[in-house]
Design an enzyme around this catalytic site. Structure first.
Site, PDB file in Angstrom:
ATOM      1  N   HIS A  41     -16.117   2.670  -7.701  1.00 26.62           N
ATOM      2  CA  HIS A  41     -15.745   2.959  -9.079  1.00 26.62           C
ATOM      3  C   HIS A  41     -16.934   2.868 -10.033  1.00 26.62           C
ATOM      4  O   HIS A  41     -16.787   3.104 -11.224  1.00 26.62           O
ATOM      5  CB  HIS A  41     -14.635   2.017  -9.540  1.00 26.62           C
ATOM      6  CG  HIS A  41     -13.336   2.276  -8.837  1.00 26.62           C
ATOM      7  ND1 HIS A  41     -12.983   1.638  -7.681  1.00 26.62           N
ATOM      8  CD2 HIS A  41     -12.328   3.142  -9.113  1.00 26.62           C
ATOM      9  CE1 HIS A  41     -11.800   2.080  -7.282  1.00 26.62           C
ATOM     10  NE2 HIS A  41     -11.383   2.990  -8.128  1.00 26.62           N
TER      11      HIS A  41
ATOM     12  N   GLU B 251     -10.319  -3.537  -0.647  1.00 22.38           N
ATOM     13  CA  GLU B 251     -11.410  -3.693  -1.613  1.00 22.38           C
ATOM     14  C   GLU B 251     -11.951  -5.100  -1.522  1.00 22.38           C
ATOM     15  O   GLU B 251     -11.201  -6.065  -1.534  1.00 22.38           O
ATOM     16  CB  GLU B 251     -10.895  -3.425  -3.030  1.00 22.38           C
ATOM     17  CG  GLU B 251     -11.947  -3.590  -4.123  1.00 22.38           C
ATOM     18  CD  GLU B 251     -12.152  -5.033  -4.554  1.00 22.38           C
ATOM     19  OE1 GLU B 251     -13.309  -5.395  -4.838  1.00 22.38           O
ATOM     20  OE2 GLU B 251     -11.185  -5.802  -4.593  1.00 22.38           O
TER      21      GLU B 251
ATOM     22  N   LYS C 150      -5.288  -5.275 -10.869  1.00 26.38           N
ATOM     23  CA  LYS C 150      -4.062  -4.747 -11.470  1.00 26.38           C
ATOM     24  C   LYS C 150      -3.539  -5.673 -12.576  1.00 26.38           C
ATOM     25  O   LYS C 150      -3.584  -6.898 -12.464  1.00 26.38           O
ATOM     26  CB  LYS C 150      -2.991  -4.553 -10.404  1.00 26.38           C
ATOM     27  CG  LYS C 150      -3.365  -3.570  -9.303  1.00 26.38           C
ATOM     28  CD  LYS C 150      -3.419  -2.150  -9.791  1.00 26.38           C
ATOM     29  CE  LYS C 150      -3.837  -1.195  -8.691  1.00 26.38           C
ATOM     30  NZ  LYS C 150      -2.827  -1.019  -7.659  1.00 26.38           N
TER      31      LYS C 150
ATOM     32  N   TRP D 277       4.172   4.273  -7.555  1.00 28.29           N
ATOM     33  CA  TRP D 277       3.397   5.158  -8.412  1.00 28.29           C
ATOM     34  C   TRP D 277       4.202   6.383  -8.830  1.00 28.29           C
ATOM     35  O   TRP D 277       3.652   7.423  -9.165  1.00 28.29           O
ATOM     36  CB  TRP D 277       2.101   5.562  -7.723  1.00 28.29           C
ATOM     37  CG  TRP D 277       1.120   4.416  -7.662  1.00 28.29           C
ATOM     38  CD1 TRP D 277       1.245   3.192  -8.235  1.00 28.29           C
ATOM     39  CD2 TRP D 277      -0.130   4.406  -6.973  1.00 28.29           C
ATOM     40  NE1 TRP D 277       0.157   2.405  -7.954  1.00 28.29           N
ATOM     41  CE2 TRP D 277      -0.706   3.124  -7.183  1.00 28.29           C
ATOM     42  CE3 TRP D 277      -0.829   5.331  -6.205  1.00 28.29           C
ATOM     43  CZ2 TRP D 277      -1.941   2.758  -6.640  1.00 28.29           C
ATOM     44  CZ3 TRP D 277      -2.057   4.972  -5.664  1.00 28.29           C
ATOM     45  CH2 TRP D 277      -2.609   3.700  -5.887  1.00 28.29           C
TER      46      TRP D 277
ATOM     47  N   GLU E 134       1.127  -4.291  -5.772  1.00 22.23           N
ATOM     48  CA  GLU E 134       1.458  -3.997  -7.164  1.00 22.23           C
ATOM     49  C   GLU E 134       2.944  -4.122  -7.457  1.00 22.23           C
ATOM     50  O   GLU E 134       3.354  -4.557  -8.528  1.00 22.23           O
ATOM     51  CB  GLU E 134       0.988  -2.587  -7.484  1.00 22.23           C
ATOM     52  CG  GLU E 134       1.347  -2.061  -8.838  1.00 22.23           C
ATOM     53  CD  GLU E 134       0.891  -0.631  -8.972  1.00 22.23           C
ATOM     54  OE1 GLU E 134       1.699   0.209  -9.366  1.00 22.23           O
ATOM     55  OE2 GLU E 134      -0.280  -0.368  -8.656  1.00 22.23           O
TER      56      GLU E 134
ATOM     57  N   HIS F 205      -4.516   1.341   3.806  1.00 23.13           N
ATOM     58  CA  HIS F 205      -5.516   0.939   2.803  1.00 23.13           C
ATOM     59  C   HIS F 205      -4.820   0.286   1.632  1.00 23.13           C
ATOM     60  O   HIS F 205      -3.762   0.735   1.186  1.00 23.13           O
ATOM     61  CB  HIS F 205      -6.313   2.149   2.316  1.00 23.13           C
ATOM     62  CG  HIS F 205      -7.213   1.834   1.152  1.00 23.13           C
ATOM     63  ND1 HIS F 205      -8.299   0.994   1.269  1.00 23.13           N
ATOM     64  CD2 HIS F 205      -7.170   2.209  -0.147  1.00 23.13           C
ATOM     65  CE1 HIS F 205      -8.895   0.881   0.094  1.00 23.13           C
ATOM     66  NE2 HIS F 205      -8.221   1.601  -0.788  1.00 23.13           N
TER      67      HIS F 205
ATOM     68  N   CYS G 159     -12.901   2.270  -1.647  1.00 24.09           N
ATOM     69  CA  CYS G 159     -11.770   3.140  -1.981  1.00 24.09           C
ATOM     70  C   CYS G 159     -12.191   4.589  -1.759  1.00 24.09           C
ATOM     71  O   CYS G 159     -13.298   4.856  -1.278  1.00 24.09           O
ATOM     72  CB  CYS G 159     -11.345   2.888  -3.437  1.00 24.09           C
ATOM     73  SG  CYS G 159      -9.642   3.360  -3.810  1.00 24.09           S
TER      74      CYS G 159
ATOM     75  N   ILE H  32     -12.472   6.015   3.099  1.00 22.01           N
ATOM     76  CA  ILE H  32     -11.055   5.759   2.836  1.00 22.01           C
ATOM     77  C   ILE H  32     -10.229   7.033   2.844  1.00 22.01           C
ATOM     78  O   ILE H  32      -9.034   6.992   3.115  1.00 22.01           O
ATOM     79  CB  ILE H  32     -10.894   5.004   1.495  1.00 22.01           C
ATOM     80  CG1 ILE H  32     -11.664   3.684   1.549  1.00 22.01           C
ATOM     81  CG2 ILE H  32      -9.433   4.737   1.188  1.00 22.01           C
ATOM     82  CD1 ILE H  32     -11.283   2.784   2.702  1.00 22.01           C
TER      83      ILE H  32
END
Length: 755
Positions: free
Chosen positions: A691, A662, A115, A558, A602, A638, A723, A428
């Site tokens: 990813h 992760e 992040k 978010w 975050e 998670h 993820c 996940i």
């Protein structure tokens, strides 16, 4: 005369044009030439939407990530990327996302992703070692400058500053990153000289690391770096954002730079201090428009705050957003789904540029010149709404926040009920969101499908997902989330007090965009949100199926939250709604519920002195949502792509039975925090990076699990990907999960033989 500029503009386009270009290029539908041409057209459109600025930013537009762009600008590529005999653009995307080779199960070459400070934007972590040697490659930047200048724009290049770049880098061999500063500064100096030769007057160097608690060593490095750069023939605007400078304020005021940008909303007094202490002809840029939220500013109030600064600084006062507008959607005028009257209270990127123009004209020409705009601002200033008068979450001894049994007794009861093997395997939550799924959801939203038709389709997708997981041999299943567009947006659509936009897209990483919901009123749960789909999935199998919820703190972090409601109160309201949903899932026979707090880290403030208060209400909100469950109901959570060392105690205090994190892409480095503190509950470190399109080999996963067994107790270790799998294809997911299950089975056999 005050001037206006921008620190950066959203790259993705109002309708996610960049996303579609990227994915077309990656799938081979368009070639590199077409991709470059069409992305340049998108970039030029971005410039046109900023034409009223005195300086437009160049260097903020990126194909994937601006930190990755900086690595390529200064030739900082890992050897594994340099060795590939492909074009520079292919190397760029190889570093960003990895690539599968001839063998589907080849190794992943992608860089670590994490992040960008306290935002939901992800950057590709630069890699350094003792042999790193920087070299300048400014061709693309110079070409964009040339094009922009040819169209009449006054250009201000925007670059990640040298100290922030090094601070965000990872040393792969423990070489201190500051050892690389002199070499890096040589290349920065050369770049700034080249920019001057191209006709550039001002260059913006972003140093948001100054919003954190830096050491004396880093303070000295700032003095050294900017003294060296002061000899270059351009004017440097040093930009800090994401928070106040605090103890770094005097440092910044003393640096030999030509201008300083500060957050004028969080750091209003700092702007006043700098106005008193900078020397002519230094410029002060004040961030007066919130670059992280979407509510309109009270422009009349802002003008009154700016007038003393203008009297003191005159033409040395610049106005800007607090930070890059990368973190907000593009244009609110396309919105047609929001509650009545809400549109008029919102300001996306285009509207924020307009707000800057109004402020500039109001300062330079007088308030009468912008009377109509100010009158409109008066109408929206001070948002209406109420919040809870008291927040019981602040009381850590509140009995609502405690589970009925301690973890060891709970976990034993859960294992007896669930009958899971050693090293339980799971995912996940999400499975591939195919084009068919997206199309049917859109048809249902438009009214082209009946509710019965839509329900039958989603049930078929859930049935397929369960069958695939059973065939793979996974131990704990999920329903796949075919009914969900996004893990936060979905809950925004099912909770009162939250609105969901139609085109309010924001880049998360690369081609991945999210549409943050808009929290505009008190939040309530009108009815069940997930129970029907989860219960249906559980009816298809005897294996446990996880209920999947997004946690209160992640929904907040978010979403765009109203400025006048304390976030702790919003978290409390969300937690109450989620608690009711978990109770309903329990009544439907669901034994495992996952409450994702992917964004807990975050939202952590950048300043040490502010972290405790945040973690208290954030952790307590999670506990309020989950603490009423039965002892044999297993709670998972998670967390993804974050540094955990400074919040490990808070994670333990959440008291989730299983936390999945992760670790694969970061080469297990994120596991260090859990290892060093002897994390007490169960943990599922991700064993492969979802990813990347690269498929992990069975041997690679097996070796990784064996490493994990040396770190964590086997009876508390779960096996899962990093993820969710929604962005991948079934052709990628099935072999990867098959290898994960096979590797786990072999290790179970080995453990049984050695027991």
């Amino acid at each position: 005369m005050a001037k206006i500029h921008n620190l950066g503009f959203p790259r993705i386009g109002a309708k996610r044009e960049l996303k579609h270009l990227l994915e077309s290029f990656w799938t081979g539908e368009i070639n590199e030439t077409r991709f470059i041409e069409q992305s340049n057209a998108l970039w030029l459109n971005n410039l046109q939407q900023q034409a009223v600025l005195d300086y437009v930013p160049v260097g903020d537009f990126s194909f994937y990530d601006h930190v990755l762009d900086t690595s390529f600008l200064f030739g900082n590529l890992p050897q594994r990327i340099k060795d590939h005999g492909v074009s520079e653009l292919d190397k760029y995307f190889l570093f960003a996302r990895g690539k599968a080779g001839q063998d589907l199960c080849c190794e992943n070459a992608a860089g670590e992703m994490t992040k960008w400070f306290d935002t939901n934007y992800h950057y590709i972590v630069p890699e350094l070692d003792k042999n790193t040697a920087f070299s300048l490659h400014p061709e693309r930047l110079l070409q964009r400058i040339k094009i922009a200048r040819s169209q009449g724009y006054e250009v201000k290049p925007v670059l990640v500053g040298p100290l922030t770049y090094l601070y965000l880098s990872r040393s792969t061999d423990n070489t201190p990153v500051l050892d690389k500063l002199p070499d890096l500064l040589t290349q920065y100096s050369l770049l700034l000289t080249n920019l001057a030769a191209a006709g550039i007057e001002w260059v913006q160097l972003d140093e948001p690391v100054l919003a954190t608690n830096i050491s004396s060593e880093w303070s000295m490095a700032f003095r050294y770096a900017y003294q060296r750069l002061s000899d270059t023939p351009v004017k440097i605007l040093l930009a800090n954002y994401f928070g106040k400078l605090n103890e770094n304020l005097s440092l910044v005021a003393e640096l030999p730079v030509d201008g300083i940008h500060v957050d004028g909303i969080k750091g209003e007094t700092e702007a006043q201090y700098l106005a008193d202490h900078i020397q002519a002809p230094q410029v002060l840029s004040v961030g007066v428009i919130n670059g992280r939220n979407i509510w309109k500013q009270d422009l009349r109030k802002v003008l009154k705050q700016l007038q003393p600064l203008q009297e003191k600084l005159e033409n040395r006062l610049w106005l800007a957003p607090t930070c890059s507008l990368l973190h907000v959607p593009v244009d609110v005028t396309s919105e047609d789904r929001l509650p009545a009257g809400l549109n008029n209270k919102l300001s996306f990127a285009v509207q924020k540029i307009n707000e800057l123009e109004i402020l500039r004209d109001g300062l330079n020409r007088g308030e009468a010149a912008v009377a109509e705009a100010l009158a409109e601002s008066d109408e929206i200033a001070g948002l209406a709404g109420t919040a809870l008068a008291q927040n019981p979450l602040l009381d850590n001894d509140n009995p609502q926040l405690k589970r009925r049994l301690p973890f060891e007794k709970r976990y034993a009861a859960q294992q007896a009920s669930l009958k899971l093997p050693l090293l339980p395997t799971t995912t996940i939550g999400s499975f591939p969101q195919t084009q068919d799924i997206r199309q049917v959801r859109a048809q249902y939203r438009r009214g082209d499908l009946s509710e019965g038709q839509y329900k039958a389709f989603i049930e078929a997708q859930i049935r397929l997902c369960i069958e695939q997981q059973v065939d793979l041999g996974l131990d704990v299943l999920v329903h796949g989330e075919a009914e969900r567009n996004d893990m936060v947006e979905y809950f925004g659509e099912h909770l009162d007090g939250i609105a969901v936009s139609r085109f309010g897209w924001v880049q998360s990483y690369g081609s991945r965009c999210v549409k943050p919901p808009i929290i505009h009123a008190d939040i309530t749960r009108p009815g069940p949100m997930t129970v029907e789909w989860i219960a249906y999935a559980q009816s298809l199998t005897e294996k446990p199926v996880k209920g999947m919820l997004t946690g209160p703190v992640t929904i907040i972090n978010w979403s765009f939250v109203r400025d006048d409601i304390p976030r702790a109160d919003v978290a409390y309201q969300l937690a109450e709604g989620l608690k009711d949903e978990i109770t309903a899932l329990e009544k439907a026979g669901i034994k495992i519920v996952q409450v994702d707090e992917a964004a807990l880290r975050e939202g952590l403030p950048l300043r040490e002195e502010e972290k405790g208060a945040y973690l208290q209400w954030a952790v307590n909100a999670f506990k309020l949502a989950t603490s009423s469950v039965k002892g044999d109901t297993q709670i998972h959570t998670h967390m993804c792509y974050s540094e955990f060392s400074d919040i490990i105690d808070a994670i333990a205090n959440m008291d989730a039975d299983v936390v999945t994190i992760e670790t694969a892409r970061s080469h297990l480095t994120l596991l260090d925090a859990f290892k060093s503190t002897a994390y007490p509950n169960a943990i599922g470190p991700g064993v492969y990076d979802i990813h990347s399109p690269a498929c992990p080999a069975k041997e690679t996963i097996s070796n990784l699990i064996e490493t994990l067994l040396d770190i964590l107790p086997v009876e508390k270790l779960w096996i899962n990907p990093d993820c969710g799998l929604k962005t991948r294809q079934w052709s990628e997911v099935l072999p990867a999960l098959s290898n994960m299950v096979s590797a786990t089975a072999l290790l179970r056999q080995k453990l049984t033989q050695t027991a």
